[in-house]
Motif scaffolding. Structure first.
Motif, mmCIF file in Angstrom:
data_model
loop_
_atom_site.group_PDB
_atom_site.id
_atom_site.type_symbol
_atom_site.label_atom_id
_atom_site.label_comp_id
_atom_site.label_asym_id
_atom_site.label_seq_id
_atom_site.Cartn_x
_atom_site.Cartn_y
_atom_site.Cartn_z
ATOM 1 N N HIS A 173 -10.902 -6.180 -0.470
ATOM 2 C CA HIS A 173 -10.833 -6.776 -2.019
ATOM 3 C C HIS A 173 -10.197 -8.130 -2.119
ATOM 4 O O HIS A 173 -9.675 -8.764 -3.173
ATOM 5 N N SER A 190 -3.904 -0.684 -10.110
ATOM 6 C CA SER A 190 -4.719 -1.245 -8.891
ATOM 7 C C SER A 190 -4.827 -2.577 -9.234
ATOM 8 O O SER A 190 -4.723 -3.341 -10.043
ATOM 9 N N CYS A 191 -5.513 -3.261 -7.941
ATOM 10 C CA CYS A 191 -6.075 -4.674 -8.055
ATOM 11 C C CYS A 191 -7.115 -5.097 -8.961
ATOM 12 O O CYS A 191 -7.441 -6.062 -9.327
ATOM 13 N N ASN A 237 -11.162 1.008 -7.895
ATOM 14 C CA ASN A 237 -12.539 0.414 -7.255
ATOM 15 C C ASN A 237 -13.466 1.235 -6.523
ATOM 16 O O ASN A 237 -14.380 1.233 -6.472
ATOM 17 N N VAL A 273 0.606 -5.513 -6.229
ATOM 18 C CA VAL A 273 -0.579 -5.364 -5.420
ATOM 19 C C VAL A 273 -1.360 -6.655 -5.100
ATOM 20 O O VAL A 273 -1.523 -7.623 -5.990
ATOM 21 N N GLU A 274 -1.523 -6.865 -3.814
ATOM 22 C CA GLU A 274 -1.860 -8.248 -3.161
ATOM 23 C C GLU A 274 -2.743 -9.254 -4.281
ATOM 24 O O GLU A 274 -2.433 -10.207 -4.375
ATOM 25 N N HIS A 275 -3.962 -8.613 -4.749
ATOM 26 C CA HIS A 275 -4.804 -9.399 -5.277
ATOM 27 C C HIS A 275 -4.235 -9.843 -6.690
ATOM 28 O O HIS A 275 -5.136 -10.513 -7.367
ATOM 29 N N CYS A 301 0.167 0.121 -4.382
ATOM 30 C CA CYS A 301 -1.480 0.491 -4.541
ATOM 31 C C CYS A 301 -1.356 2.057 -4.836
ATOM 32 O O CYS A 301 -2.396 2.674 -5.387
ATOM 33 N N ASP A 316 -8.070 -7.366 3.875
ATOM 34 C CA ASP A 316 -8.374 -6.259 2.766
ATOM 35 C C ASP A 316 -9.456 -6.591 2.062
ATOM 36 O O ASP A 316 -9.865 -7.653 1.913
ATOM 37 N N HIS A 342 0.663 -1.104 -0.147
ATOM 38 C CA HIS A 342 -0.013 0.078 -0.142
ATOM 39 C C HIS A 342 0.748 1.181 0.043
ATOM 40 O O HIS A 342 0.666 2.278 -0.891
ATOM 41 N N CYS A 349 -4.218 4.652 -5.637
ATOM 42 C CA CYS A 349 -5.692 4.063 -5.370
ATOM 43 C C CYS A 349 -6.504 4.514 -3.956
ATOM 44 O O CYS A 349 -7.648 4.818 -3.921
ATOM 45 N N LEU A 350 -5.665 4.340 -3.126
ATOM 46 C CA LEU A 350 -6.328 4.684 -1.883
ATOM 47 C C LEU A 350 -5.685 6.203 -1.232
ATOM 48 O O LEU A 350 -5.948 6.586 -0.050
ATOM 49 N N ARG A 409 -10.851 9.728 -1.466
ATOM 50 C CA ARG A 409 -10.341 8.578 -1.748
ATOM 51 C C ARG A 409 -8.760 8.859 -2.242
ATOM 52 O O ARG A 409 -7.879 8.088 -2.050
#
Ligand code: SF4
Lengths: 419, 158
Positions: free
Chosen positions: A125, A299-300, A382, A102-104, A360, A123, A66, A363-364, A388
């Motif tokens: 997602h 992003s994921c 997303n 990114v994890e996903h 990330c 998380d 992140h 994205c956040l 955000r």
């Protein structure tokens, strides 16, 4: 008793013949995940509880994605705390800058999830892996810490919405447009506590990347999980990723659903979710000129290879509009390398885009592309909540990579059909 | 347990990004998190909240990310309990696991109403309006977690 695919996976993980919507179960976990924001809280909880045990050192994933590469001193301290913990406990799947993605995007790519698995992640997602025929859902840090220690989690068995996909999407319509269309219809709490289970002949027309994008945003409809049945494409994906042999679950023909939705994929148009909710979805005939300051592709949700291939097809040989900052953030090192080998970075840099290491990031609203007051961004991420991506007075418009790339060229929100 | 305080009211879909913006997630210090609680939605929140107050909201409270920082920030800001028409599921779990009382009810309250909430009896009394409302108990398995004082402690008996 008849069950949905999700219910079958849950039953198999709590040693029961069958479960029904509303049952509370204690489920055995195949994989437990946390990131550099949620893992520190989990580790603090774990230590406070006086815990020593790790249920399986190979089935805990700690992904520093992140605020990395560490954006400030506090972020660096958070990662250090996790790194020290991973070393102390011998956690095998600790991913840091240089290896991290990114994890996903990372976990499926590394074959860490297979069909029939039950995965929880600190998380939201984490629901992405439903695209692989697994049950996966987001939880909090305490759940994650308990999962890491005991390999178990409490779950309420969800009821389900059946989403039957028909037909073939047209050129430039992707998984992102499909899921935005669905969220636009049912709303951000339209699937609260439920599964979104996909079926129908349209599934075969969707790439694995499309399915991952669709399941990724199940949470934006409030859902517990999304689910696609395993087919030839999924098996091919597992083979390439080196995943374990999947266990394949399908819903019973007479499974009970709260509702059934039919979607003709050939009728879906490119669309955009307006601020400040993912359900504010509009097609291009529903709005006029909206000038933009930034575009983010990553992003994921949409940071996979096919996303950059689509963007490159639109950007090739062209220049982004003056005054628009365009960020390309491949979600993993592998995607980064593949995109480089395909020559996509030449196209992006020649067009005037910046290419970043996996993170990330924006994205956040973490780092790498934060918005000022009043600025607008078209993003393939997303969430478009207030603040955000930066200042509470900024705006995020969610769209597919094709729409984002077209918008980068036009300097305003644009359809790939209008180029 | 009986709680008493005033209502601070918000609408539907209060998301975790406004409860605690991501720019503050580089810390997990509860007091620091609490000092930024709700600031993107209501910059006066930390001034108006008194220990024991209630957040009252519409549907889908706590939607968005899995950050446990959200219930932690609310709890350490002094809020005694969140009352909403419905909760996003991860926020619901996190509240149970971290010991932030939450109540799901369709009953209506106004900003500033003084409430008395009896958690074990499932009763809300609006002292300002002289009305009462009942709310259903938690499922048994969850009540066990709450009674044990959190998920880690409860796991020892499961
Ligand atoms: S890319 Fe965005 S949504 Fe995905 S895990 Fe990172 S911060 Fe969360």
């Amino acid at each position: 008793m008849s069950m949905t695919a999700t219910q079958k996976i849950l039953a198999a993980h709590c040693g029961k013949e069958s479960v029904a919507a509303g049952d509370m179960i204690m489920a055995d976990l195949d994989l437990v995940l946390a990131n550099d924001i949620t893992a520190p809280v989990a580790i603090n909880e774990y230590r406070r509880a006086g815990c020593e045990n790790i249920f399986d050192r190979e089935r805990v994933a700690l992904v520093m994605d992140h605020f990395t590469p560490n954006k400030d001193i506090k972020a660096a301290e958070q990662c250090k705390l996790v790194r020290d913990f991973a070393n102390e406990k011998g956690i095998v799947n600790f991913f840091d800058t240089g290896e991290v993605g990114v994890e996903h995007a990372l976990l499926p790519e590394r074959g860490m999830v297979t069909g029939g698995d039950l995965v929880i992640g600190a998380d939201s997602h984490t629901c992405t892996y439903g695209a692989l025929g697994a049950f996966s859902t987001g939880v909090g840090s305490t759940d994650m810490a308990v999962g890491m220690a005991y390999g178990r989690a409490w779950l309420r068995v969800p009821s389900a919405i059946s989403i039957v996909l028909k037909g073939k999407p047209k050129k430039w319509v992707s998984g992102k447009d499909i899921i935005l269309h669905i969220i636009g219809k049912i709303g951000v709490d339209g699937a609260l506590y439920k599964s979104m289970e996909y079926s129908g002949d349209g599934v075969g027309h969707l790439s694995m990347d499309d399915r991952l994008t669709i399941c990724n945003m199940a949470i934006e409809a409030g859902a517990k999980n999304g689910f696609f049945p395993v087919d030839e494409k999924t098996l091919e994906f597992f083979k390439e990723a080196g995943a374990k042999e999947p266990k394949i679950y399908e819903a019973d023909e007479d499974a009970l659903y709260d509702s059934v939705m039919e979607i003709d994929l050939s009728k879906i148009e490119p669309c955009v979710a307006f601020p400040h909710l993912p359900e504010n979805v509009k097609t291009f005939d529903e709005f006029g000129d909206i000038e933009i300051d930034q575009v983010v592709i990553g992003s994921c949700t949409n940071g996979r290879l096919s996303d950059f291939v689509a963007a490159a097809e639109i950007l090739k040989g062209k220049k982004v509009a003056k005054g628009v900052r365009v960020l390309m953030i491949p979600a993993t090192q592998k995607i980064w390398k593949d995109a480089m080998k395909l020559g996509l970075f030449d196209i992006f840099v020649d067009a005037g885009c910046a290419v970043s290491a996996p993170t990330c990031g924006p994205c956040l609203g973490g780092h790498m592309g934060i918005l000022a007051d009043g600025e607008r961004c078209v993003s393939t991420t997303n969430r478009n909540f207030v603040g955000r991506m930066g200042h509470p007075g900024s705006e995020v418009y969610l769209a597919s990579p094709a729409v984002a790339a077209a918008s980068a060229l036009a300097g305003k929100i644009a359809s790939p059909y209008d180029l | 347990m009986v709680l008493k305080g005033k209502v601070i009211k918000y609408g539907d879909n209060v998301d975790t990004d406004v409860i605690i913006p991501a720019r503050y997630l580089n810390t997990s210090d509860p007091k620091e998190l609490a000092s930024h609680c709700m600031e993107d939605l209501d910059k006066d929140f930390s001034k108006k909240v008194n220990p024991g107050d209630f957040i009252v909201a519409g549907s889908n409270f706590g939607s968005g990310s899995s950050r446990e920082h959200a219930p932690i920030a609310i709890k350490y800001s002094g809020i005694a309990c969140v009352i909403a028409k419905s909760f996003a599921r991860i926020f619901y779990r996190n509240s149970i696991n971290t010991g932030l009382p939450i109540i799901e009810t369709d009953a209506e309250f106004d900003e500033g109403d003084e409430l008395e909430v009896d958690l074990s009896q499932g009763k809300i009394t609006n002292l300002t309006k002289g009305e009462t409302a009942d709310f259903p108990p938690f499922p048994e398995a969850l009540q066990k977690i709450i009674d044990a004082g959190g998920l880690f402690k409860a796991m020892k008996d499961m």
